[in-house]
Design a protein around this motif. Structure first.
Motif, PDB file in Angstrom:
ATOM      1  N   VAL A  30       0.840  -1.207   0.000  1.00  0.00           N
ATOM      2  CA  VAL A  30       0.000   0.000   0.000  1.00  0.00           C
ATOM      3  C   VAL A  30       0.871   1.251   0.000  1.00  0.00           C
ATOM      4  O   VAL A  30       0.603   2.210  -0.740  1.00  0.00           O
ATOM      5  CB  VAL A  30      -0.960  -0.005   1.215  1.00  0.00           C
ATOM      6  CG1 VAL A  30      -1.696   1.334   1.319  1.00  0.00           C
ATOM      7  CG2 VAL A  30      -1.964  -1.140   1.086  1.00  0.00           C
ATOM      8  N   GLU A  31       1.912   1.267   0.811  1.00  0.00           N
ATOM      9  CA  GLU A  31       2.823   2.414   0.839  1.00  0.00           C
ATOM     10  C   GLU A  31       3.436   2.661  -0.540  1.00  0.00           C
ATOM     11  O   GLU A  31       3.540   3.811  -0.986  1.00  0.00           O
ATOM     12  CB  GLU A  31       3.925   2.175   1.866  1.00  0.00           C
ATOM     13  CG  GLU A  31       3.464   2.287   3.310  1.00  0.00           C
ATOM     14  CD  GLU A  31       4.544   1.895   4.304  1.00  0.00           C
ATOM     15  OE1 GLU A  31       4.414   2.255   5.489  1.00  0.00           O
ATOM     16  OE2 GLU A  31       5.513   1.202   3.903  1.00  0.00           O
ATOM     17  N   ALA A  32       3.825   1.602  -1.216  1.00  0.00           N
ATOM     18  CA  ALA A  32       4.402   1.736  -2.554  1.00  0.00           C
ATOM     19  C   ALA A  32       3.389   2.289  -3.545  1.00  0.00           C
ATOM     20  O   ALA A  32       3.705   3.151  -4.371  1.00  0.00           O
ATOM     21  CB  ALA A  32       4.939   0.384  -3.032  1.00  0.00           C
ATOM     22  N   PHE A  33       2.162   1.807  -3.465  1.00  0.00           N
ATOM     23  CA  PHE A  33       1.107   2.324  -4.334  1.00  0.00           C
ATOM     24  C   PHE A  33       0.898   3.814  -4.110  1.00  0.00           C
ATOM     25  O   PHE A  33       0.777   4.595  -5.057  1.00  0.00           O
ATOM     26  CB  PHE A  33      -0.206   1.585  -4.060  1.00  0.00           C
ATOM     27  CG  PHE A  33      -0.578   0.608  -5.135  1.00  0.00           C
ATOM     28  CD1 PHE A  33      -0.831   1.015  -6.429  1.00  0.00           C
ATOM     29  CD2 PHE A  33      -0.664  -0.740  -4.840  1.00  0.00           C
ATOM     30  CE1 PHE A  33      -1.165   0.106  -7.408  1.00  0.00           C
ATOM     31  CE2 PHE A  33      -0.993  -1.660  -5.807  1.00  0.00           C
ATOM     32  CZ  PHE A  33      -1.252  -1.237  -7.100  1.00  0.00           C
ATOM     33  N   VAL A  61     -10.449   0.947   1.135  1.00  0.00           N
ATOM     34  CA  VAL A  61      -9.838   1.969   0.288  1.00  0.00           C
ATOM     35  C   VAL A  61      -8.911   2.789   1.178  1.00  0.00           C
ATOM     36  O   VAL A  61      -9.271   3.127   2.304  1.00  0.00           O
ATOM     37  CB  VAL A  61     -10.905   2.877  -0.360  1.00  0.00           C
ATOM     38  CG1 VAL A  61     -10.246   3.949  -1.218  1.00  0.00           C
ATOM     39  CG2 VAL A  61     -11.890   2.050  -1.176  1.00  0.00           C
ATOM     40  N   VAL A  62      -7.713   3.091   0.667  1.00  0.00           N
ATOM     41  CA  VAL A  62      -6.754   3.903   1.408  1.00  0.00           C
ATOM     42  C   VAL A  62      -6.349   5.083   0.536  1.00  0.00           C
ATOM     43  O   VAL A  62      -6.159   4.944  -0.675  1.00  0.00           O
ATOM     44  CB  VAL A  62      -5.502   3.085   1.794  1.00  0.00           C
ATOM     45  CG1 VAL A  62      -4.495   3.953   2.540  1.00  0.00           C
ATOM     46  CG2 VAL A  62      -5.889   1.887   2.658  1.00  0.00           C
ATOM     47  N   GLY A  63      -6.234   6.275   1.159  1.00  0.00           N
ATOM     48  CA  GLY A  63      -5.799   7.458   0.428  1.00  0.00           C
ATOM     49  C   GLY A  63      -6.918   8.463   0.194  1.00  0.00           C
ATOM     50  O   GLY A  63      -7.924   8.484   0.918  1.00  0.00           O
ATOM     51  N   CYS A  77       2.806   6.391  -5.867  1.00  0.00           N
ATOM     52  CA  CYS A  77       2.531   6.619  -7.299  1.00  0.00           C
ATOM     53  C   CYS A  77       1.108   7.092  -7.562  1.00  0.00           C
ATOM     54  O   CYS A  77       0.852   7.773  -8.562  1.00  0.00           O
ATOM     55  CB  CYS A  77       2.764   5.326  -8.085  1.00  0.00           C
ATOM     56  SG  CYS A  77       4.367   4.574  -7.872  1.00  0.00           S
ATOM     57  N   LYS A  78       0.175   6.694  -6.712  1.00  0.00           N
ATOM     58  CA  LYS A  78      -1.239   7.003  -6.884  1.00  0.00           C
ATOM     59  C   LYS A  78      -1.771   7.645  -5.612  1.00  0.00           C
ATOM     60  O   LYS A  78      -1.204   7.466  -4.536  1.00  0.00           O
ATOM     61  CB  LYS A  78      -2.033   5.724  -7.165  1.00  0.00           C
ATOM     62  CG  LYS A  78      -1.532   4.905  -8.349  1.00  0.00           C
ATOM     63  CD  LYS A  78      -1.919   5.564  -9.663  1.00  0.00           C
ATOM     64  CE  LYS A  78      -1.495   4.693 -10.831  1.00  0.00           C
ATOM     65  NZ  LYS A  78      -1.854   5.312 -12.126  1.00  0.00           N
ATOM     66  N   ASP A  79      -2.890   8.358  -5.741  1.00  0.00           N
ATOM     67  CA  ASP A  79      -3.423   8.991  -4.533  1.00  0.00           C
ATOM     68  C   ASP A  79      -4.370   8.088  -3.745  1.00  0.00           C
ATOM     69  O   ASP A  79      -4.748   8.392  -2.623  1.00  0.00           O
ATOM     70  CB  ASP A  79      -4.103  10.319  -4.867  1.00  0.00           C
ATOM     71  CG  ASP A  79      -5.293  10.189  -5.803  1.00  0.00           C
ATOM     72  OD1 ASP A  79      -5.842   9.075  -5.949  1.00  0.00           O
ATOM     73  OD2 ASP A  79      -5.681  11.207  -6.414  1.00  0.00           O
ATOM     74  N   SER A  80      -4.767   6.941  -4.351  1.00  0.00           N
ATOM     75  CA  SER A  80      -5.711   6.048  -3.688  1.00  0.00           C
ATOM     76  C   SER A  80      -5.473   4.615  -4.144  1.00  0.00           C
ATOM     77  O   SER A  80      -4.979   4.378  -5.250  1.00  0.00           O
ATOM     78  CB  SER A  80      -7.162   6.425  -4.035  1.00  0.00           C
ATOM     79  OG  SER A  80      -7.434   7.780  -3.775  1.00  0.00           O
ATOM     80  N   VAL A  81      -5.869   3.677  -3.295  1.00  0.00           N
ATOM     81  CA  VAL A  81      -5.742   2.272  -3.673  1.00  0.00           C
ATOM     82  C   VAL A  81      -6.884   1.472  -3.045  1.00  0.00           C
ATOM     83  O   VAL A  81      -7.334   1.776  -1.934  1.00  0.00           O
ATOM     84  CB  VAL A  81      -4.372   1.702  -3.260  1.00  0.00           C
ATOM     85  CG1 VAL A  81      -4.181   1.744  -1.749  1.00  0.00           C
ATOM     86  CG2 VAL A  81      -4.181   0.283  -3.789  1.00  0.00           C
ATOM     87  N   LEU A  82      -7.336   0.447  -3.775  1.00  0.00           N
ATOM     88  CA  LEU A  82      -8.394  -0.454  -3.323  1.00  0.00           C
ATOM     89  C   LEU A  82      -7.777  -1.790  -2.936  1.00  0.00           C
ATOM     90  O   LEU A  82      -6.925  -2.316  -3.650  1.00  0.00           O
ATOM     91  CB  LEU A  82      -9.413  -0.666  -4.447  1.00  0.00           C
ATOM     92  CG  LEU A  82     -10.550  -1.654  -4.185  1.00  0.00           C
ATOM     93  CD1 LEU A  82     -11.577  -1.035  -3.235  1.00  0.00           C
ATOM     94  CD2 LEU A  82     -11.228  -2.048  -5.493  1.00  0.00           C
ATOM     95  N   PHE A 113      -2.190   4.023   8.296  1.00  0.00           N
ATOM     96  CA  PHE A 113      -2.581   5.035   7.324  1.00  0.00           C
ATOM     97  C   PHE A 113      -3.661   5.950   7.891  1.00  0.00           C
ATOM     98  O   PHE A 113      -4.527   5.522   8.654  1.00  0.00           O
ATOM     99  CB  PHE A 113      -3.066   4.373   6.027  1.00  0.00           C
ATOM    100  CG  PHE A 113      -2.019   3.504   5.384  1.00  0.00           C
ATOM    101  CD1 PHE A 113      -0.996   4.070   4.633  1.00  0.00           C
ATOM    102  CD2 PHE A 113      -2.036   2.127   5.561  1.00  0.00           C
ATOM    103  CE1 PHE A 113      -0.015   3.275   4.060  1.00  0.00           C
ATOM    104  CE2 PHE A 113      -1.061   1.321   4.995  1.00  0.00           C
ATOM    105  CZ  PHE A 113      -0.045   1.901   4.243  1.00  0.00           C
ATOM    106  N   LYS A 114      -3.600   7.199   7.488  1.00  0.00           N
ATOM    107  CA  LYS A 114      -4.516   8.206   8.023  1.00  0.00           C
ATOM    108  C   LYS A 114      -5.916   8.065   7.447  1.00  0.00           C
ATOM    109  O   LYS A 114      -6.908   8.054   8.184  1.00  0.00           O
ATOM    110  CB  LYS A 114      -3.966   9.603   7.724  1.00  0.00           C
ATOM    111  CG  LYS A 114      -4.885  10.733   8.169  1.00  0.00           C
ATOM    112  CD  LYS A 114      -4.321  12.094   7.764  1.00  0.00           C
ATOM    113  CE  LYS A 114      -5.291  13.211   8.130  1.00  0.00           C
ATOM    114  NZ  LYS A 114      -4.783  14.538   7.677  1.00  0.00           N
ATOM    115  N   ASP A 115      -6.008   7.995   6.117  1.00  0.00           N
ATOM    116  CA  ASP A 115      -7.316   7.959   5.456  1.00  0.00           C
ATOM    117  C   ASP A 115      -7.613   6.536   4.994  1.00  0.00           C
ATOM    118  O   ASP A 115      -7.054   6.045   4.009  1.00  0.00           O
ATOM    119  CB  ASP A 115      -7.330   8.916   4.260  1.00  0.00           C
ATOM    120  CG  ASP A 115      -7.224  10.376   4.687  1.00  0.00           C
ATOM    121  OD1 ASP A 115      -7.934  10.761   5.640  1.00  0.00           O
ATOM    122  OD2 ASP A 115      -6.424  11.115   4.089  1.00  0.00           O
TER     123      ASP A 115
END
Length: 230
Positions: A39-42, A79-81, A45-50, A66-68
């Motif tokens: 998730v950190e790696a994603f 969902v994170v980010g 590069c991206k603002d969100s990940v599923l 993670f915060k969000d």
């Protein structure tokens, strides 16, 4: 572009640009530590990940690191980010509208995976649960709502013999994405029986995804909506 994470993951971070749909993280059999690193790696590069197919330990790790974070406990999906914050605050701009039907209450975990995936992708979702064919008149109000709301796609989720998508396909003029579930007695065969039933649907206009694959159904629905709205 492939982004390596230690020696256990290679992220396809350009998938959305290349094929119109983002890569998601399939959490099953990953350790919480592996999942957090991916998730950190994603998010580099991206603002969100599923993330799909989570267990309780993995969910706890996401919330701790993670915060969000937006978690669907029933669907075991998160969902994170940035998009998690939007989901938590109700601020998503929708690109289209779908409906999710389940034959029974026992099919809801698959439906909730589909629901959060669809919301992550920017789809508005109408939910109609426990409206299977054992009691056909339960479909009357949902089908009226589908017509009124100009729904783009219906995802129909069913176990047992899997008849719901065929019934819907004979009554509406929108694409049906059928999702067989592993819910049912012995000869349900962990979802094989409804899978075969859906593939043999007499009414046309039914596409079938894999057993219990709510995620895949919503990605397919999203691609249909994108083409329709283009």
């Amino acid at each position: 572009m492939i982004k390596k994470v230690d020696d256990f993951a290679r992220l396809d971070v350009f998938r959305e640009f290349r094929s119109g749909k983002p890569e998601a993280i399939f959490a099953q059999n990953k350790t919480p530590e592996q999942l957090v690193k991916i998730v950190e790696a994603f998010l580099g590069c991206k603002d969100s990940v599923l993330i799909t197919r989570l267990n309780d330990e993995q969910i706890k790790a996401l919330k701790s690191n993670f915060k969000d974070v937006h978690v669907n406990e029933i669907g075991k999906v998160a969902v994170v980010g940035k998009r998690a914050k939007e989901l938590n605050e109700g601020g998503i701009e929708c690109v289209g509208k779908i409906a999710i039907f389940t034959a029974g209450t026992s099919d809801i975990p698959v439906a909730e995976e589909a629901y959060t995936t669809a919301r992550f992708l920017g789809l508005e979702v109408l939910k109609f649960y426990d409206v299977g064919i054992a009691c056909l008149y339960r479909l009357l109000e949902p089908l009226k709502k589908v017509k009124e709301e100009d729904v783009d796609v219906i995802i129909a989720i069913a176990g047992m013999e899997g008849a719901l998508p065929s019934v819907l396909a004979g009554l509406v003029d929108v694409p049906i994405i059928a999702v067989p579930t592993s819910i049912g007695y012995g000869v349900n065969l962990d979802g094989l029986t409804p899978l075969f039933s859906m593939l043999l649907s007499c009414p046309s206009g039914v596409a079938v995804v894999n057993i219990d694959n709510g995620f895949g159904a919503s990605v397919f629905a999203y691609l249909i909506v994108k083409r329709r709205k283009a």
